[in-house]
Design an enzyme around this catalytic site. Structure first.
Site, short mmCIF file in Angstrom:
data_model
loop_
_atom_site.label_atom_id
_atom_site.label_comp_id
_atom_site.label_asym_id
_atom_site.label_seq_id
_atom_site.Cartn_x
_atom_site.Cartn_y
_atom_site.Cartn_z
N LYS A 124 38.46 41.33 48.46
CA LYS A 124 39.21 41.17 47.14
C LYS A 124 40.00 42.79 46.90
O LYS A 124 41.02 42.70 46.36
CB LYS A 124 38.09 41.14 46.12
CG LYS A 124 37.60 39.71 46.13
CD LYS A 124 36.30 39.54 45.02
CE LYS A 124 35.82 38.10 45.08
NZ LYS A 124 34.65 38.04 44.50
N GLN A 155 29.95 40.71 41.82
CA GLN A 155 29.83 39.78 42.80
C GLN A 155 28.32 39.02 42.85
O GLN A 155 27.41 39.84 42.75
CB GLN A 155 29.97 40.56 44.19
CG GLN A 155 29.94 39.84 45.31
CD GLN A 155 31.20 38.80 45.33
OE1 GLN A 155 32.26 38.91 44.95
NE2 GLN A 155 31.04 37.82 46.15
N ASP A 172 36.36 35.69 36.74
CA ASP A 172 35.82 34.71 37.39
C ASP A 172 35.36 33.39 36.74
O ASP A 172 35.14 32.18 37.23
CB ASP A 172 34.17 35.04 37.64
CG ASP A 172 34.17 35.69 38.95
OD1 ASP A 172 34.68 35.35 39.81
OD2 ASP A 172 33.04 36.59 39.12
#
Ligand code: GUN
Length: 282
Positions: A54, A98, A121
């Site tokens: 990422k 995460q 997200d």
């Protein structure tokens, strides 16, 4: 007949190029670069790989990367305090933590603390609710990336019988909503589902996200079906395999995603897309 490959890697590269161009364009007009904060708590090896990928994608797209790696014993309170700080920081447009987080950290508390406008997200109940009521704002990256890949390949969804295997908040449930919004007829299967092979065998489109290597057998696939494999599992011998038995499935499917190089790159490109939207949305 062997299936055609759904080339997520190439489609994601195209999407990333167009994002880079839009960022350059915005910056030349005096606007800020999108800022993305990726928070990793602990040292889960798979998460470390995802976070590194990422970070690289962020830098290549011309974003500001404000990632934070915290030790595994960081308290939940300290993670929430960091989120509060990033929520208040105008140079940060997207925040993700995460998952999975260490056991002492409640993922629901983390997700609800992120400002929904910065929830790139798409996991906050506000953004999930928007998707469920056909008013999408920030959609979860993996299922939305799957939809982009199908659209860019020119595969119509309307009227298909779709089966989603796996009912997680990250993949299965938002994938159901995305497919339903495009007028597919969707069945979601999970660990309590009866006759899984039979259900998969009736599908025109199968999306699998369970995290179990080759759980869906190739001979379950209906001839001509479209197969999307979200799984990526590292085997003891170092090989990466998906959740679908690829070699057999590809002889039956019309289209199939490879692992790696299918869904994974689309997830990251969609994260960049969401962050750009968050940065430039007025
Ligand atoms: N873990 C596995 N997939 C994801 C994702 O898309 N976002 C976050 N935050 N964690 C994940």
């Amino acid at each position: 007949m062997s299936a055609q490959i759904l080339d997520g890697k190439a489609i994601a590269a195209e999407l990333r190029d167009s994002i880079r161009q839009e960022v350059d364009n915005q910056v030349s007009q005096g606007n800020a670069r999108p800022g993305l904060a990726v928070i990793l708590v602990g040292e889960d090896p798979a998460s470390q790989v995802y976070v590194r990928n990422k970070k690289i994608a962020c830098e290549k797209a011309g974003f500001n990367d404000v990632s934070e790696v915290l030790p595994a014993d960081t308290s939940e309170e300290d993670v929430l305090a960091l989120i509060d700080k990033l929520n208040a920081d105008e140079t940060v447009h997207g925040i993700i933590v995460q998952l999975p987080a260490p056991d002492h950290i409640d993922p629901e508390k983390i997700i609800e603390r992120i400002d929904p406008k910065k929830d790139v997200d798409g996991f906050h109940p506000y953004n999930v609710g928007r998707l469920a009521t056909r008013m999408p704002t920030m959609a979860p990256c993996t299922p939305h990336g799957v939809m982009t890949m199908l659209a860019k390949t020119g595969i119509p969804i309307r009227g298909l019988d779709a089966v989603v295997v796996g009912a997680s908040n990250i993949v299965g449930v938002p994938q159901l909503l995305e497919l339903l919004n495009e007028r597919a007829t969707v069945t979601v299967c999970h660990s309590a589902t009866k006759n899984l092979a039979e259900k998969v065998g009736q599908a025109d489109l199968v999306v699998v996200g369970v995290g179990i290597p080759e759980m869906v057998k190739g001979d379950w696939i209906k001839p001509g079906a479209i197969v999307i494999d979200v799984g990526i599992n590292r085997m003891d011998d170092g090989r990466l395999v998906g959740d679908v038995e690829y070699d057999v499935a590809k002889e039956r499917a019309s289209w199939i995603t490879p692992v790696p190089g299918g869904v994974g790159p689309m997830t990251i490109a969609t994260l960049l897309e969401n962050t750009m939207k968050a940065a430039y949305r007025k």
